[in-house]
Design an enzyme around this catalytic site. Sequence first.
Site, PDB file in Angstrom:
ATOM      1  N   ASP A  41      44.787 -82.981  20.677  1.00  0.00           N
ATOM      2  CA  ASP A  41      45.163 -83.878  19.436  1.00  0.00           C
ATOM      3  C   ASP A  41      44.537 -83.025  18.073  1.00  0.00           C
ATOM      4  O   ASP A  41      45.072 -83.561  17.173  1.00  0.00           O
ATOM      5  CB  ASP A  41      44.104 -85.218  19.679  1.00  0.00           C
ATOM      6  CG  ASP A  41      44.724 -86.327  20.557  1.00  0.00           C
ATOM      7  OD1 ASP A  41      44.278 -87.441  20.830  1.00  0.00           O
ATOM      8  OD2 ASP A  41      45.862 -85.902  21.187  1.00  0.00           O
ATOM      9  N   SER A  90      48.715 -96.437  12.070  1.00  0.00           N
ATOM     10  CA  SER A  90      48.004 -95.345  12.635  1.00  0.00           C
ATOM     11  C   SER A  90      46.555 -95.203  11.853  1.00  0.00           C
ATOM     12  O   SER A  90      46.602 -95.990  10.733  1.00  0.00           O
ATOM     13  CB  SER A  90      48.565 -94.064  13.029  1.00  0.00           C
ATOM     14  OG  SER A  90      47.658 -93.011  13.175  1.00  0.00           O
ATOM     15  N   GLU A 121      33.458 -99.975  15.744  1.00  0.00           N
ATOM     16  CA  GLU A 121      33.693-100.435  17.117  1.00  0.00           C
ATOM     17  C   GLU A 121      34.372 -98.985  17.982  1.00  0.00           C
ATOM     18  O   GLU A 121      34.526 -97.937  17.144  1.00  0.00           O
ATOM     19  CB  GLU A 121      34.574-101.361  17.204  1.00  0.00           C
ATOM     20  CG  GLU A 121      35.914-101.088  16.702  1.00  0.00           C
ATOM     21  CD  GLU A 121      36.794-102.535  16.207  1.00  0.00           C
ATOM     22  OE1 GLU A 121      36.234-103.306  15.831  1.00  0.00           O
ATOM     23  OE2 GLU A 121      38.004-102.369  16.597  1.00  0.00           O
ATOM     24  N   LYS A 123      36.574 -96.486  19.714  1.00  0.00           N
ATOM     25  CA  LYS A 123      37.996 -95.941  19.813  1.00  0.00           C
ATOM     26  C   LYS A 123      38.398 -95.702  21.124  1.00  0.00           C
ATOM     27  O   LYS A 123      37.985 -94.526  21.534  1.00  0.00           O
ATOM     28  CB  LYS A 123      38.185 -94.841  18.809  1.00  0.00           C
ATOM     29  CG  LYS A 123      39.744 -94.646  18.713  1.00  0.00           C
ATOM     30  CD  LYS A 123      39.945 -93.632  17.411  1.00  0.00           C
ATOM     31  CE  LYS A 123      41.315 -93.316  17.112  1.00  0.00           C
ATOM     32  NZ  LYS A 123      42.456 -93.237  18.152  1.00  0.00           N
ATOM     33  N   ASP A 125      40.459 -94.662  24.419  1.00  0.00           N
ATOM     34  CA  ASP A 125      41.579 -93.478  24.486  1.00  0.00           C
ATOM     35  C   ASP A 125      42.591 -94.305  25.601  1.00  0.00           C
ATOM     36  O   ASP A 125      42.618 -94.076  26.509  1.00  0.00           O
ATOM     37  CB  ASP A 125      40.996 -92.277  25.084  1.00  0.00           C
ATOM     38  CG  ASP A 125      42.010 -91.158  24.510  1.00  0.00           C
ATOM     39  OD1 ASP A 125      42.958 -91.490  23.931  1.00  0.00           O
ATOM     40  OD2 ASP A 125      41.619 -89.997  25.228  1.00  0.00           O
ATOM     41  N   TYR A 233      41.300-105.695  19.519  1.00  0.00           N
ATOM     42  CA  TYR A 233      40.707-105.264  18.294  1.00  0.00           C
ATOM     43  C   TYR A 233      41.326-105.934  16.940  1.00  0.00           C
ATOM     44  O   TYR A 233      40.787-105.556  15.930  1.00  0.00           O
ATOM     45  CB  TYR A 233      40.583-104.113  18.051  1.00  0.00           C
ATOM     46  CG  TYR A 233      42.014-102.994  18.216  1.00  0.00           C
ATOM     47  CD1 TYR A 233      42.786-103.294  17.204  1.00  0.00           C
ATOM     48  CD2 TYR A 233      42.167-102.066  19.234  1.00  0.00           C
ATOM     49  CE1 TYR A 233      44.109-102.323  17.315  1.00  0.00           C
ATOM     50  CE2 TYR A 233      43.350-101.571  19.304  1.00  0.00           C
ATOM     51  CZ  TYR A 233      44.379-101.521  18.271  1.00  0.00           C
ATOM     52  OH  TYR A 233      45.405-100.783  18.482  1.00  0.00           O
ATOM     53  N   LYS A 320      36.360 -89.273  14.873  1.00  0.00           N
ATOM     54  CA  LYS A 320      36.877 -88.340  16.241  1.00  0.00           C
ATOM     55  C   LYS A 320      35.632 -87.550  16.699  1.00  0.00           C
ATOM     56  O   LYS A 320      34.962 -86.758  16.069  1.00  0.00           O
ATOM     57  CB  LYS A 320      37.970 -87.758  16.094  1.00  0.00           C
ATOM     58  CG  LYS A 320      39.049 -88.729  15.466  1.00  0.00           C
ATOM     59  CD  LYS A 320      40.182 -89.019  16.553  1.00  0.00           C
ATOM     60  CE  LYS A 320      40.889 -88.408  17.421  1.00  0.00           C
ATOM     61  NZ  LYS A 320      42.153 -88.556  17.359  1.00  0.00           N
ATOM     62  N   CYS A 414      40.382 -65.434  55.315  1.00  0.00           N
ATOM     63  CA  CYS A 414      39.275 -66.113  54.504  1.00  0.00           C
ATOM     64  C   CYS A 414      38.781 -64.826  53.475  1.00  0.00           C
ATOM     65  O   CYS A 414      38.345 -63.932  54.040  1.00  0.00           O
ATOM     66  CB  CYS A 414      38.190 -66.617  55.405  1.00  0.00           C
ATOM     67  SG  CYS A 414      36.847 -66.871  54.703  1.00  0.00           S
ATOM     68  N   CYS A 417      34.944 -64.113  54.979  1.00  0.00           N
ATOM     69  CA  CYS A 417      34.508 -63.621  56.424  1.00  0.00           C
ATOM     70  C   CYS A 417      35.811 -62.949  56.909  1.00  0.00           C
ATOM     71  O   CYS A 417      35.732 -62.450  57.954  1.00  0.00           O
ATOM     72  CB  CYS A 417      33.909 -64.733  57.209  1.00  0.00           C
ATOM     73  SG  CYS A 417      35.371 -65.725  57.747  1.00  0.00           S
ATOM     74  N   CYS A 432      39.847 -71.929  56.633  1.00  0.00           N
ATOM     75  CA  CYS A 432      39.224 -70.820  57.435  1.00  0.00           C
ATOM     76  C   CYS A 432      38.982 -71.255  58.889  1.00  0.00           C
ATOM     77  O   CYS A 432      38.216 -72.247  58.998  1.00  0.00           O
ATOM     78  CB  CYS A 432      38.053 -70.142  56.763  1.00  0.00           C
ATOM     79  SG  CYS A 432      37.215 -68.786  57.724  1.00  0.00           S
ATOM     80  N   CYS A 437      31.661 -68.359  60.078  1.00  0.00           N
ATOM     81  CA  CYS A 437      32.035 -67.909  58.651  1.00  0.00           C
ATOM     82  C   CYS A 437      30.656 -68.331  57.912  1.00  0.00           C
ATOM     83  O   CYS A 437      30.308 -69.459  57.826  1.00  0.00           O
ATOM     84  CB  CYS A 437      33.228 -68.679  58.024  1.00  0.00           C
ATOM     85  SG  CYS A 437      33.344 -68.614  56.173  1.00  0.00           S
TER      86      CYS A 437
HETATM   87  S1  IVH Z   1      42.785-100.350  14.827  1.00  0.00           S
HETATM   88  C1  IVH Z   1      45.288-100.329  11.159  1.00  0.00           C
HETATM   89  N1  IVH Z   1      40.704-100.344  16.588  1.00  0.00           N
HETATM   90  O1  IVH Z   1      43.656 -95.646  17.708  1.00  0.00           O
HETATM   91  C2  IVH Z   1      44.675-100.139  12.346  1.00  0.00           C
HETATM   92  N2  IVH Z   1      42.690 -98.923  16.830  1.00  0.00           N
HETATM   93  O2  IVH Z   1      44.668 -93.805  15.741  1.00  0.00           O
HETATM   94  C3  IVH Z   1      44.847 -99.467  13.743  1.00  0.00           C
HETATM   95  N3  IVH Z   1      42.388 -97.566  18.983  1.00  0.00           N
HETATM   96  O3  IVH Z   1      47.173 -96.779  17.509  1.00  0.00           O
HETATM   97  C4  IVH Z   1      44.168 -99.719  14.754  1.00  0.00           C
HETATM   98  N4  IVH Z   1      40.596 -98.293  19.658  1.00  0.00           N
HETATM   99  O4  IVH Z   1      45.941 -97.341  19.554  1.00  0.00           O
HETATM  100  C5  IVH Z   1      42.102 -99.812  16.122  1.00  0.00           C
HETATM  101  N5  IVH Z   1      39.094-100.396  18.083  1.00  0.00           N
HETATM  102  C6  IVH Z   1      40.300 -99.970  17.813  1.00  0.00           C
HETATM  103  C7  IVH Z   1      40.920 -98.809  18.505  1.00  0.00           C
HETATM  104  C8  IVH Z   1      42.403 -98.294  18.126  1.00  0.00           C
HETATM  105  C9  IVH Z   1      41.780 -97.359  19.810  1.00  0.00           C
HETATM  106  C10 IVH Z   1      43.845 -96.712  18.847  1.00  0.00           C
HETATM  107  C11 IVH Z   1      45.101 -97.604  18.459  1.00  0.00           C
HETATM  108  C12 IVH Z   1      45.592 -96.830  17.183  1.00  0.00           C
HETATM  109  C13 IVH Z   1      45.147 -95.395  17.250  1.00  0.00           C
HETATM  110  C14 IVH Z   1      44.947 -95.096  15.751  1.00  0.00           C
END
Ligand code: IVH
Length: 675
Positions: A41, A90, A121, A123, A125, A233, A320, A414, A417, A432, A437
Amino acid sequence: MPRTSTKVKGKDAAAEIEELRAEIRRHEELYYVYDNPEISDAEYDALMARLQQLEGEYPLLATRDSPTQRVGGRPTEKFEQYVHRRPMLSLDNSYNIEDLRAFDERCRKLADGRAFEYVAELKIDGLSISLHYEDGLLTRGVTRGDGRVGEDVTQNVRTIRSVPLKLKQSHAARELEVRGEAYLSRREFERINAEREEAEEPRFANPRNAAAGTIRQHDPQIVASRRLDLFAYDALAGDRKAFDSHWHALDWLAAAGFKVSERALCPTIGEVVNFCNEMESRRDALEYEIDGVVVKVNSTALQEEFGATTKSPRWAIAYKYPARQGTTRVQEIIVQVGRTGALTPVAILEPVQLAGTTVSRSTLHNEDEIKRLGLRIGDWVLIEKSGEIIPKILKVVESRRTGAEKRYRFPSKCPVCGGVVSRPEGEVVARCEAADCPAQLKGRLLHFASRRAMRIEGLGDALADQLVAGGLVRDVADLYELTRESVAELERKAEKSASNLIEQIEASRRRDLPHLVYGLGLRHVGERTAAILARAFRSLERLGAATVGELDAVPEIGLTVAESVHDWFADSGNRELCERLRAAGVRTELEAGALGEADEKFAGKLFVLTGRLESMTREEAGALIEARGGRVTSSVSKKTDYVVAGEEAGSKLDKARSLGVKVLGEEEFRAMLGL
Ligand code: IVH
């Protein structure tokens, strides 16, 4: 920049922009459409940042179809398409505290003197999902897709147990949309991969890919068998936010029956930073993967006022954590030999920094994995480190091959040995076969001495090497013939540590039968199986005399284990070993009353398990309780006798406390089990 963007000196901006766009589009397709990324990423973000910078410097070269002008990839054709009422945007990324402070500056400028708060909060994955509710009932589940158009995956979403089919709270709006992140826990990910390995299907690279692959499955049965989870969320009513603040939305979502991640209401950016740091230190202990923290302006009115660019809102940012993926080169492939003789290939990597640690090796599991990856020595590879999981190679970056890479041939002898290596038809593991051994012997000693077995803590890697190389120990029974003097004679072994070791070996004679059976290291006999066998036969002698039929008749013991145990005891060398252990005074009988006493503590008692246990899965813990006559239920009530609380225990622990139910930590629980 690593990888393929071959930068030609003096090349003009227009050409570089075109090249970057093509490159980014290719990676987006790999990531969004095929769930099969080739770069990390952070590497993708760096390409995007460079493109944004160039387009900023040369506004005339900006075009509508540039990857900077849209939200993400595009949906695959498999499911019905659905146009989101409000685009699923995003987030902008930040990688350090300065970035967060700059975000705070921008927000304060936009707020123009008005006070406001942030919500921080986790994030998660995974992948974002939109859930539609009408009159409180789940009617539709849609993937994010490219942010504007997603895929209708309602059938699959309905299998997620943390998605309520009926909301527990009402809302003034008849139609509600809840957004959240679907994901797989690390444990579930490992379980699925183990199953896939057994079925000889390719492993998923990471929990996010596995979750994305699962949500697009056409067979809801398979989806249901892979326990997806979801953290909510956001809540929308039509194309508006459903609450006046984000904090209220999260409270309401929790009350409505959703999982909501850990969060903090932060009056200042300093408190946001504290939350980010705290969660980073706890990151590895979480049951699921997070890649950072999301910071949002709390007030809905301010959010609407700040607005969004085409890609992301101005009122939120992702902080991040350091990348856990990276690219590096495979310098060499070595092969390790374990206690069962299994040959495990390991890739030696050019050292690379990942999430604050240097990674220089990665397991390749077995010969087939090397074939599956198509790996050659000298290849560039994409690697990933997640949680406590050892780093692994996700894929070969074939576009970086030069032709100088060397094909790898798995050894037929192996490497330790020189013994014969065999790989039976249908098995993935090559072994083995040599009985003497040294690598196998060392592995057996370390296993026998390990904490869960005979607990001889002074016997570590270096000493095991010395004992084997010095010819002092040829099997685990020889440990009981060691003397202070013979150990002290070993190179650099001080008198005191020699005494310690002898004392610990002495004490291990009193360890009980389940630990001994486990320590002998029979194939397919893990800690729990060893305890079941010890309980059923009550002595090593009787266990050794049991027929396959008698073993198979023990509840929870299947034919594979029965045959493996029977074969082990059929070997005269192993029978002699048991006899020598008994003669050396090692306890080979079940202690009178040991498990009987434990049984009384369990019989008829009601247990609830919550949180993550270090030493066993919840399923294993449940089986151990039930084997002792206890019962396991999922919710805490006044009738519950014990709540066993591991790491990250949540609401069940709170409930136990409020009801005054006895809470056991992992160590207490293990002691109660007699482990
Ligand atoms: S808020 C406009 N809250 O992160 C707000 N996203 O990089 C957009 N994600 O597409 C989303 N945890 O898939 C929000 N607590 C969280 C999140 C979260 C994971 C992901 C989500 C979004 C991506 C954005």
